[in-house]
Design a protein around this motif. Structure first.
Motif, mmCIF file in Angstrom:
data_model
loop_
_atom_site.group_PDB
_atom_site.id
_atom_site.type_symbol
_atom_site.label_atom_id
_atom_site.label_comp_id
_atom_site.label_asym_id
_atom_site.label_seq_id
_atom_site.Cartn_x
_atom_site.Cartn_y
_atom_site.Cartn_z
ATOM 1 N N ALA A 77 -23.284 7.670 8.853
ATOM 2 C CA ALA A 77 -24.159 6.562 8.466
ATOM 3 C C ALA A 77 -24.587 6.706 7.011
ATOM 4 N N ALA A 78 -24.347 7.881 6.440
ATOM 5 C CA ALA A 78 -24.720 8.096 5.036
ATOM 6 C C ALA A 78 -23.751 7.407 4.072
ATOM 7 N N HIS A 79 -22.586 6.974 4.577
ATOM 8 C CA HIS A 79 -21.606 6.358 3.681
ATOM 9 C C HIS A 79 -21.775 4.841 3.608
ATOM 10 N N SER A 80 -21.570 4.289 2.422
ATOM 11 C CA SER A 80 -21.620 2.822 2.276
ATOM 12 C C SER A 80 -20.200 2.261 2.335
ATOM 13 N N LEU A 81 -20.095 0.973 2.622
ATOM 14 C CA LEU A 81 -18.769 0.349 2.695
ATOM 15 C C LEU A 81 -18.064 0.376 1.329
ATOM 16 N N GLU A 82 -18.850 0.319 0.251
ATOM 17 C CA GLU A 82 -18.236 0.385 -1.093
ATOM 18 C C GLU A 82 -17.583 1.753 -1.292
ATOM 19 N N GLU A 83 -18.306 2.787 -0.901
ATOM 20 C CA GLU A 83 -17.745 4.138 -1.060
ATOM 21 C C GLU A 83 -16.464 4.292 -0.242
ATOM 22 N N LEU A 84 -16.472 3.719 0.951
ATOM 23 C CA LEU A 84 -15.302 3.854 1.817
ATOM 24 C C LEU A 84 -14.135 3.015 1.317
ATOM 25 N N THR A 85 -14.439 1.837 0.755
ATOM 26 C CA THR A 85 -13.374 1.005 0.183
ATOM 27 C C THR A 85 -12.663 1.778 -0.925
ATOM 28 N N ASP A 86 -13.466 2.405 -1.756
ATOM 29 C CA ASP A 86 -12.907 3.208 -2.849
ATOM 30 C C ASP A 86 -12.066 4.362 -2.283
ATOM 31 N N ALA A 87 -12.583 5.001 -1.217
ATOM 32 C CA ALA A 87 -11.863 6.122 -0.608
ATOM 33 C C ALA A 87 -10.524 5.652 -0.037
ATOM 34 N N VAL A 88 -10.539 4.501 0.625
ATOM 35 C CA VAL A 88 -9.297 3.984 1.225
ATOM 36 C C VAL A 88 -8.244 3.726 0.140
ATOM 37 N N THR A 89 -8.672 3.142 -0.982
ATOM 38 C CA THR A 89 -7.742 2.884 -2.092
ATOM 39 C C THR A 89 -7.079 4.184 -2.551
ATOM 40 N N LYS A 90 -7.911 5.232 -2.679
ATOM 41 C CA LYS A 90 -7.382 6.525 -3.139
ATOM 42 C C LYS A 90 -6.447 7.139 -2.099
ATOM 43 N N ILE A 91 -6.831 7.032 -0.830
ATOM 44 C CA ILE A 91 -6.003 7.602 0.241
ATOM 45 C C ILE A 91 -4.637 6.914 0.274
ATOM 46 N N CYS A 92 -4.630 5.596 0.100
ATOM 47 C CA CYS A 92 -3.365 4.850 0.109
ATOM 48 C C CYS A 92 -2.494 5.250 -1.074
ATOM 49 N N ARG A 93 -3.117 5.380 -2.230
ATOM 50 C CA ARG A 93 -2.354 5.757 -3.417
ATOM 51 C C ARG A 93 -1.696 7.124 -3.203
ATOM 52 N N LEU A 94 -2.461 8.055 -2.652
ATOM 53 C CA LEU A 94 -1.898 9.389 -2.392
ATOM 54 C C LEU A 94 -0.819 9.333 -1.322
ATOM 55 N N GLY A 95 -1.024 8.457 -0.337
ATOM 56 C CA GLY A 95 -0.028 8.297 0.719
ATOM 57 C C GLY A 95 1.323 7.912 0.144
ATOM 58 N N LEU A 96 1.285 7.038 -0.857
ATOM 59 C CA LEU A 96 2.528 6.633 -1.528
ATOM 60 C C LEU A 96 3.097 7.780 -2.353
ATOM 61 N N GLN A 97 2.218 8.398 -3.156
ATOM 62 C CA GLN A 97 2.659 9.483 -4.048
ATOM 63 C C GLN A 97 3.275 10.641 -3.274
ATOM 64 N N LEU A 98 2.693 10.943 -2.121
ATOM 65 C CA LEU A 98 3.162 12.109 -1.362
ATOM 66 C C LEU A 98 4.215 11.730 -0.325
ATOM 67 N N GLY A 99 4.656 10.486 -0.371
ATOM 68 C CA GLY A 99 5.742 10.069 0.511
ATOM 69 C C GLY A 99 5.355 9.921 1.971
ATOM 70 N N VAL A 100 4.049 9.749 2.230
ATOM 71 C CA VAL A 100 3.606 9.538 3.613
ATOM 72 C C VAL A 100 3.788 8.062 3.984
#
Ligand code: PLP
Length: 398
Positions: free
Chosen positions: A368-391
């Motif tokens: 509950a400590a996380h905001s949707l903005e923080e998570l949106t940013d996290a998702v963007t980064k996770i997706c970028r890494l997913g591509l970079q690392l071939g996941v």
């Protein structure tokens, strides 16, 4: 003296990307969704502080008041002179919250499971346990010396077959996590209840990850499903949603009396410091009244899950704040985790033997400590890494 076999085995662990190492994370008191590591603030997507209570001022104040009044330590086991006033208050409040006869506090979830299971069954008995149950349940079964009948994860027909096979054993106990800690999916409690009745077994449910999270006042999954009277032993922790440390068991009066006489970790170990107990009582008040924390947590979970799923990641099929990103290879999980850290996200790699071979993962847990903005940013980064690392082959982020 160098212990040769140990040196060799540690080298093998390291080589298989399986060696565990301690790292230090420093909390940021005014921002419980983050931790400091290596001089940087990281978004903490690995803690079990689901409701964001670990830094709550009212809890800290209750703990400080009790610390001044009761002192640092309880000094003895609860059955000797360690049973201080805050215990009775907390156990009464826990029993009311769970709508059960009685509650008993244990030092932590690990010893609660070990203590309860080894108090209930022994040689000549059998414990039916989900393959993905927590390690503390497994250790409780081993210590009890009962037969360990492990059923495939959530496979009710497999459990039925084992119940039939061991139908002549003396005592039978079915035990399950309510929400599985590494996958975030739920046990099939209604099916387990039907089977426990059919085979005259006891049912024990571990609500470590569902207490505080499910139910209109955070009672947990058992209560949310309306099956309180069908579960014989309800275990939960004070270390996850409560944000502190400790555990509780809720059951009928007689069972609690039995545990007080037979659960060895309770009998032969010093009581938790009274200040922790007072803090837990305060946390329980917040859990029951601050519904917005659960609403925020579920909004965060839903958003995070659906975003990762839409992007094409394998995240299993849970619906809880625990979201596994399954990467299969240990090495890849470690690589992903350290790349996330570079991006400002603390998300720890989980490898065997905590999860089955070939299912190494990043285990995200939301708060509950996380905001949707923080998570949106996290998702963007996770997706970028997913591509970079071939996941991922392509990122379908909306
Ligand atoms: C964390 C956990 C425990 C152990 O609880 P602690 O209070 O941390 O010792 C027990 N069962 C499950 C399912 C858990 O996730």
């Amino acid at each position: 003296m160098i212990i040769l076999w140990m040196k060799k085995e540690l080298e093998a662990l390291d080589h298989a990307s399986m060696e565990r190492r301690l790292r230090t994370h420093v909390p940021i008191t005014e921002n419980p969704g983050y931790v400091m590591h290596g001089g940087r603030a990281l978004l903490d997507l690995s803690s079990n502080d689901y409701l964001g209570l670990a830094q709550h001022p009212a809890i800290i104040e209750a703990m400080r008041d009790a610390l001044l009044k009761e002192g640092a330590g309880a000094g003895a086991s609860r059955l000797v002179t360690g049973n201080r006033q805050p215990y009775a208050q907390l156990e009464k409040a826990l029993a009311e919250w769970q709508n059960c006869d009685a509650a008993l506090v244990f030092a932590n979830g690990y010893t609660a499971n070990v203590g309860v299971i080894s108090a209930l069954v022994g040689r000549g008995d059998v414990v039916f346990s989900d393959q993905f149950n927590h390690a503390s349940i497994v250790d409780g079964i081993i210590l009890s010396r009962a037969e360990h009948a492990r059923y495939r994860h959530n496979d009710i027909e497999h459990l039925r077959a084992l119940l039939h096979k061991f139908r002549d054993k003396r005592r039978k106990l079915i035990v399950t996590d309510a929400v599985f800690s590494m996958d975030g999916d739920q046990a099939r409690l209604l099916d387990l209840i039907a089977l426990k009745r059919e085979y005259n077994a006891l049912l024990m449910v571990d609500e470590a990850h569902s207490g505080g999270v499910y139910g209109s006042r955070g009672e947990g999954l058992i209560s949310a499903l309306g099956v309180t009277s069908n579960v014989d032993i309800h275990m939960g922790t004070l270390s996850k949603s409560f944000g502190i440390y400790g555990a509780y068991v809720c059951a009928n009066e007689m069972l609690i009396r039995w545990l007080l006489n037979k659960a060895r970790p309770l009998i032969y170990s010093t009581a938790l410091p009274p200040s922790l107990i007072a803090g837990a009582a305060q946390a329980l008040k917040l859990i029951q009244t601050e519904h917005w924390r659960r609403e925020r947590l579920f909004a965060a979970s839903k958003f995070f899950r659906s975003s990762l799923c839409d992007a094409g990641f394998n995240i299993g099929n849970g619906d809880s704040p625990i979201v596994p990103l399954i990467l299969e290879h240990n090495h890849k999980a470690l690589l992903f985790s350290s790349a996330l850290e570079t991006e400002g996200i603390a998300a720890i790699a989980i490898r065997p033997p905590t999860v089955p071979e070939g299912t190494a993962r990043i285990r995200f847990s939301l708060s509950a400590a996380h905001s949707l903005e923080e998570l949106t940013d996290a998702v963007t980064k996770i997706c970028r890494l997913g591509l970079q690392l071939g996941v991922l082959e392509s990122c379908r982020q909306n």
